[in-house]
Scaffold this motif. Structure first.
Motif, mmCIF file in Angstrom:
data_model
loop_
_atom_site.group_PDB
_atom_site.id
_atom_site.type_symbol
_atom_site.label_atom_id
_atom_site.label_comp_id
_atom_site.label_asym_id
_atom_site.label_seq_id
_atom_site.Cartn_x
_atom_site.Cartn_y
_atom_site.Cartn_z
ATOM 1 N N ARG A 230 0.698 -1.170 0.044
ATOM 2 C CA ARG A 230 0.101 -0.092 -0.018
ATOM 3 C C ARG A 230 0.953 1.240 0.041
ATOM 4 N NH1 ARG A 230 -2.985 -3.917 2.780
ATOM 5 N NH2 ARG A 230 -5.164 -3.912 2.460
ATOM 6 N N VAL A 231 1.421 1.596 -0.964
ATOM 7 C CA VAL A 231 2.388 2.609 -1.314
ATOM 8 C C VAL A 231 1.784 3.985 -1.068
ATOM 9 C CG1 VAL A 231 1.988 2.669 -3.712
ATOM 10 C CG2 VAL A 231 4.289 3.525 -2.651
ATOM 11 N N LYS A 232 2.400 5.145 -0.618
ATOM 12 C CA LYS A 232 1.895 6.456 -0.268
ATOM 13 C C LYS A 232 1.832 6.773 -1.820
ATOM 14 C CE LYS A 232 2.930 10.652 2.017
ATOM 15 N NZ LYS A 232 4.060 11.330 2.948
ATOM 16 N N PRO A 233 0.588 7.481 -2.043
ATOM 17 C CA PRO A 233 0.524 8.069 -3.479
ATOM 18 C C PRO A 233 1.763 8.893 -3.948
ATOM 19 C CG PRO A 233 -1.516 8.167 -2.377
ATOM 20 C CD PRO A 233 -0.506 7.943 -1.253
ATOM 21 N N GLY A 234 2.167 8.534 -5.182
ATOM 22 C CA GLY A 234 3.342 9.307 -5.766
ATOM 23 C C GLY A 234 4.734 8.776 -5.558
ATOM 24 N N MET A 235 4.696 7.714 -4.929
ATOM 25 C CA MET A 235 6.113 7.233 -4.325
ATOM 26 C C MET A 235 6.459 6.017 -4.748
ATOM 27 S SD MET A 235 6.849 9.866 -2.627
ATOM 28 C CE MET A 235 8.474 9.211 -1.976
ATOM 29 N N ASP A 236 5.910 5.544 -5.991
ATOM 30 C CA ASP A 236 5.980 4.342 -6.637
ATOM 31 C C ASP A 236 7.497 4.064 -7.167
ATOM 32 O OD1 ASP A 236 3.416 3.109 -7.286
ATOM 33 O OD2 ASP A 236 3.417 5.309 -7.591
ATOM 34 N N ALA A 237 8.236 5.097 -7.800
ATOM 35 C CA ALA A 237 9.563 5.148 -7.907
ATOM 36 C C ALA A 237 10.499 5.075 -7.163
ATOM 37 C CB ALA A 237 10.032 6.614 -8.843
ATOM 38 N N THR A 238 10.226 5.475 -5.787
ATOM 39 C CA THR A 238 11.122 5.304 -4.563
ATOM 40 C C THR A 238 11.073 3.977 -4.060
ATOM 41 O OG1 THR A 238 10.624 7.623 -3.973
ATOM 42 C CG2 THR A 238 11.463 6.209 -2.267
ATOM 43 N N LEU A 239 9.555 3.528 -4.111
ATOM 44 C CA LEU A 239 9.602 2.028 -3.788
ATOM 45 C C LEU A 239 10.313 1.058 -4.544
ATOM 46 C CD1 LEU A 239 7.912 -0.018 -1.996
ATOM 47 C CD2 LEU A 239 6.176 -0.050 -3.584
ATOM 48 N N VAL A 240 10.462 1.264 -6.002
ATOM 49 C CA VAL A 240 11.244 0.263 -6.771
ATOM 50 C C VAL A 240 12.620 0.496 -6.628
ATOM 51 C CG1 VAL A 240 11.686 -0.203 -9.100
ATOM 52 C CG2 VAL A 240 9.224 0.635 -8.382
ATOM 53 N N ASN A 241 13.143 1.953 -5.992
ATOM 54 C CA ASN A 241 14.677 1.925 -5.679
ATOM 55 C C ASN A 241 14.845 0.808 -4.505
ATOM 56 O OD1 ASN A 241 15.982 3.950 -7.484
ATOM 57 N ND2 ASN A 241 14.962 5.556 -6.267
ATOM 58 N N GLY A 242 13.793 1.109 -3.632
ATOM 59 C CA GLY A 242 13.907 0.011 -2.413
ATOM 60 C C GLY A 242 14.151 -1.550 -2.895
ATOM 61 N N LEU A 243 13.364 -2.150 -4.004
ATOM 62 C CA LEU A 243 13.303 -3.348 -4.538
ATOM 63 C C LEU A 243 14.425 -3.443 -5.080
ATOM 64 C CD1 LEU A 243 9.793 -3.297 -6.037
ATOM 65 C CD2 LEU A 243 10.436 -4.602 -3.995
ATOM 66 N N LEU A 244 15.108 -2.767 -5.809
ATOM 67 C CA LEU A 244 16.364 -2.701 -6.680
ATOM 68 C C LEU A 244 17.590 -2.852 -5.729
ATOM 69 C CD1 LEU A 244 15.609 -0.152 -9.513
ATOM 70 C CD2 LEU A 244 15.780 -2.530 -9.844
ATOM 71 N N LYS A 245 17.547 -2.024 -4.667
ATOM 72 C CA LYS A 245 18.662 -2.134 -3.699
ATOM 73 C C LYS A 245 18.642 -3.488 -3.089
ATOM 74 C CE LYS A 245 20.521 0.308 0.428
ATOM 75 N NZ LYS A 245 21.631 0.591 -0.187
ATOM 76 N N VAL A 246 17.506 -4.083 -2.722
ATOM 77 C CA VAL A 246 17.651 -5.547 -2.126
ATOM 78 C C VAL A 246 18.113 -6.338 -3.315
ATOM 79 C CG1 VAL A 246 16.230 -7.022 -1.200
ATOM 80 C CG2 VAL A 246 15.545 -4.719 -0.581
ATOM 81 N N LEU A 247 17.597 -6.438 -4.491
ATOM 82 C CA LEU A 247 18.186 -7.183 -5.396
ATOM 83 C C LEU A 247 19.601 -7.310 -5.541
ATOM 84 C CD1 LEU A 247 15.642 -6.688 -8.359
ATOM 85 C CD2 LEU A 247 15.651 -8.696 -6.899
ATOM 86 N N LEU A 248 19.953 -6.102 -5.433
ATOM 87 C CA LEU A 248 21.542 -5.936 -5.311
ATOM 88 C C LEU A 248 22.334 -6.620 -4.244
ATOM 89 C CD1 LEU A 248 23.400 -4.308 -7.610
ATOM 90 C CD2 LEU A 248 23.548 -2.473 -6.194
#
Length: 711
Positions: A230-248
């Motif tokens: 349940r992402v805060k509106p407008g913060m999708d790109a930031t959320l993906v940064n979190g996903l990418l950081k974990v993948l790394l």
């Protein structure tokens, strides 16, 4: 037995069988509508049968089942109508054409060709979209043309071109969904917007897929998910940064794919290493643990797909948000093979084809660019004009209306669109339209925009005109006319060709059928990114659709993109660092809540068609605001009571609905109503700097009981 059934059995009857496809979403489901005429009955009855096809597999949703109603009701625009003393009166086509030519010539002589603008729509066939773009550049010689698809697909389109080298809704077939073992659904409510696709995802789950949904509210789509962020509106790109950081960090990167088939990894890696996951969790409202869980599920899955839609794209950083979701697919190598891919779930019926052949401000047919000298020369050669005659690039749809407001544009020709309801900051848009010296609207139903027009032209409806449309997969489909046009209505392309003739440019528009236009479109697109050259009407009738690119008549059409390379330098896709981005407008003590907008199952876009369907309108008569019960209690909002929603730009009044699964700091209002329920009176007109997408999905509002207005 009902009286109707007794009548059907006892009276002689005749039937008209109409083979067609649904006019609404990008699936373009096939169907058969049967008109039953019974002697003695006042009016015919209708039955609707879904037809087997490769996209919807023979399914229809509630909108498709009732799509005949808005075409066959008595509310059609049947004749040209001129506004006199505030009232529309019937005139002849010849009178309408003479008036348009007189007004256009007068405005051009006073202010120049660019004082006239054209505003198109994503429901137009490929043929009509092509002629509209050509009409702007060849007949009127104006640079100002854009269309409502700017608000639908521009963020995903521009991101796909930059990162992958091509913009096609899905990079793979729908049938690949069942082979995916992890699916990310970001800002997409397929259950209500493209419901006939849902079985693909339920079958994927049956095959073991793990589904991750990203949305600030619970929807029919999030309910099938294994994990809902349940992402805060407008913060999708930031959320993906979190996903990418974990993948790394968890070494879930496909190093071979990244090295061999992408560029930019070092820069992306450095960027991600500098980010803090705890800070990302705080910014997005999604816990670090949940982000890790989602990243691990996607990273470890052998196959996976990422889908985005308007929830991600209709933001002031929509382009970069989509770029980050594409990073997710590229970093894990989940693209260009079975069960893998990225897809932007196209909204409008021809949202894909509509942006490929010249309706956009910067484009020529085949996805060529109007500022590219080679592209200009090629298309000018097909059209038989000098490249120097082609105007330059115009501006985006909303920017065009700002120019109307500033009176740089003096006349607007609107075709198959309702900009008064679909644009942000609708109060400014209304002021702009009322300033026009001459507003022409071509449509088949009366829209809020048409009500402001000086002249309305009756266009034929989907059952009445032949043409091609391109679905969300990039599959080109042929929809043939199933009945004669009502009244004096004409196909959009025919109206444009007849106007071009009266402007002295008829030699360039000597088309006698939609197929004639398509054959020129094929040639104009040949060698372009969206290459339709190998597609013919004959093939479409035999093969039930052909994927583009299709460069030659014996080419099967490319069903899955990027299997061996990307159409970019060195054949490599581009990984790109994406900054954490805050929405342009933040909540404040005066406006403490975030408003997000979207669609619901029973209605479509600005509701012009679905609100004219009695079966659909009866299910959702009015708009509403979805509020968390705790938020409602805080602001004294009773369920089902009227409430006042206000932003810095305007006010609307809607019915309150409780939803315990929406974020407490967020409210949701659908986009399908006008007048005092037009949610775009509230939305922010800030634009994405790359694609000029407005930030529909986030603005700050306050909410209060409607009754307080009287005390």
């Amino acid at each position: 037995m009902s009286r109707l059934m007794e009548q059907l059995r006892s009276e002689p009857a005749s039937e008209l069988v109409m083979d067609t496809q649904c006019p609404f979403c990008s699936v373009q489901c096939k169907m058969q509508i049967i008109e039953h005429k019974v002697d003695g009955a006042q009016s015919p009855t209708y039955s609707v049968i879904p037809k087997p096809n490769l996209a919807s597999e023979g399914r229809l949703c509630i909108k498709g089942m009732n799509a005949y109603q808005h075409v066959l009701t008595g509310e059609r625009i049947l004749h040209p109508m001129l506004k006199k003393d505030g009232t529309f009166v019937r005139i002849s086509w010849e009178e309408a054409y003479e008036l348009i030519i007189h007004k256009f010539n007068d405005i051009r002589s006073q202010y120049g060709s660019d004082a006239i603008a054209l505003y198109g729509g994503g429901s137009l066939t490929n043929e009509s979209a092509y002629v509209l773009g050509k009409f702007a550049r060849v007949a009127l010689r104006t640079k100002y043309i854009d269309y409502n698809g700017r608000f639908c697909m521009s963020a995903a389109a521009s991101a796909g071109v930059k990162a992958l080298g091509i913009d096609r809704g899905l990079t793979n077939q729908l049938s690949d969904i069942e082979q995916a073992r992890c699916i990310v659904l970001a800002g997409t409510n397929i259950a209500e917007c493209q419901p006939t696709l849902m079985p693909y995802f339920t079958r994927a789950k049956e095959n073991g897929a793990y589904i991750i949904a990203i949305d600030p509210r619970e929807t029919g789509t999030t309910r099938i998910a294994d994990l809902h962020l349940r992402v805060k509106p407008g913060m999708d790109a930031t959320l993906v940064n979190g996903l990418l950081k974990v993948l790394l960090e968890e070494d879930l990167v496909d190093r071979d794919f990244v090295q061999q088939r992408t560029k930019g990894f070092a820069e992306l890696k450095s960027h991600l290493e500098g980010l803090d996951l705890t800070e990302i969790a705080e910014l997005t409202g999604v816990s670090a643990e949940t982000i890790r869980q989602a990243a691990a599920a996607y990273g470890k899955a052998p196959t996976g797909m990422v889908f985005t839609a308007r929830g991600v794209e209709q933001q002031t950083d929509g382009h970069m948000s989509v770029r980050n979701f594409i990073n997710l697919a590229l970093l894990t190598g989940k693209i260009g093979r079975p069960g893998c891919g990225y897809g932007a779930v196209t909204g409008q019926g021809n949202g894909q084809g509509g942006r490929e052949h010249g309706q956009k401000a910067d484009q020529l047919p085949g996805y060529r660019l109007i500022e590219n000298p080679e592209d200009r020369a090629y298309v000018a050669g097909v059209w038989g004009i000098d490249p120097d005659e082609l105007p330059g690039k115009g501006v985006s749809a909303y920017e065009m209306l700002v120019k109307v407001h500033e009176q740089e544009i003096r006349s607007l020709f609107v075709m198959a669109s309702n900009p008064l309801i679909s644009n942000p900051n609708a109060n400014l848009v209304q002021e702009a339209l009322e300033k026009l010296e001459f507003l022409v609207v071509a449509d088949f139903l009366m829209s809020e925009t048409a009500q402001l027009a000086d002249l309305i032209l009756p266009a034929s409806a989907y059952l009445e005109n032949t043409g091609t449309l391109t679905n969300l997969e990039g599959r080109v489909l042929l929809r043939e006319a199933a009945r004669p046009a009502a009244g004096e209505a004409k196909p959009d392309w025919e109206i444009l060709c007849e106007l071009a003739d009266r402007l002295g440019r008829g030699a360039y528009f000597a088309f006698s059928s939609a197929e004639d236009i398509f054959n020129e479109l094929r040639l104009a697109s040949r060698g372009g990114v969206a290459d339709y050259y190998g597609i013919t009407y004959e093939r479409l009738r035999k093969e039930e659709g052909v994927y583009w690119p299709c460069p030659e008549p014996d080419h099967p059409g490319q069903k899955r993109l990027f299997e061996t390379s990307f159409p970019l330098p060195e054949g490599k896709a581009l990984l790109t660092p994406v900054d954490n981005h805050l929405p342009k407008e933040q909540a404040s003590p005066e406006y403490p809540l975030y408003l997000t907008t979207g669609r619901i199952l029973t209605h479509y876009l600005t509701g012009v068609q679905t609100r004219k369907s009695h079966s659909l309108a009866a299910r959702d008569v009015e708009s509403f605001v979805e509020v968390h019960p705790k938020t409602a209690k805080k602001y004294r909002l009773d369920e089902e009571a009227l409430v006042k929603l206000e932003s810095r730009r305007g006010v609307v009044y809607v019915r309150c609905r409780y939803n315990a699964d929406i974020r407490e700091d967020t409210v949701f209002v659908p986009m399908h109503w006008g007048d005092t329920q037009n949610v775009n009176k509230l939305t922010l007109d800030a634009l994405d700097p790359t694609c000029k997408m407005p930030g529909f999905k986030v603005c700050a509002v306050n909410v209060s009981p409607f009754v307080s207005e009287f005390y």
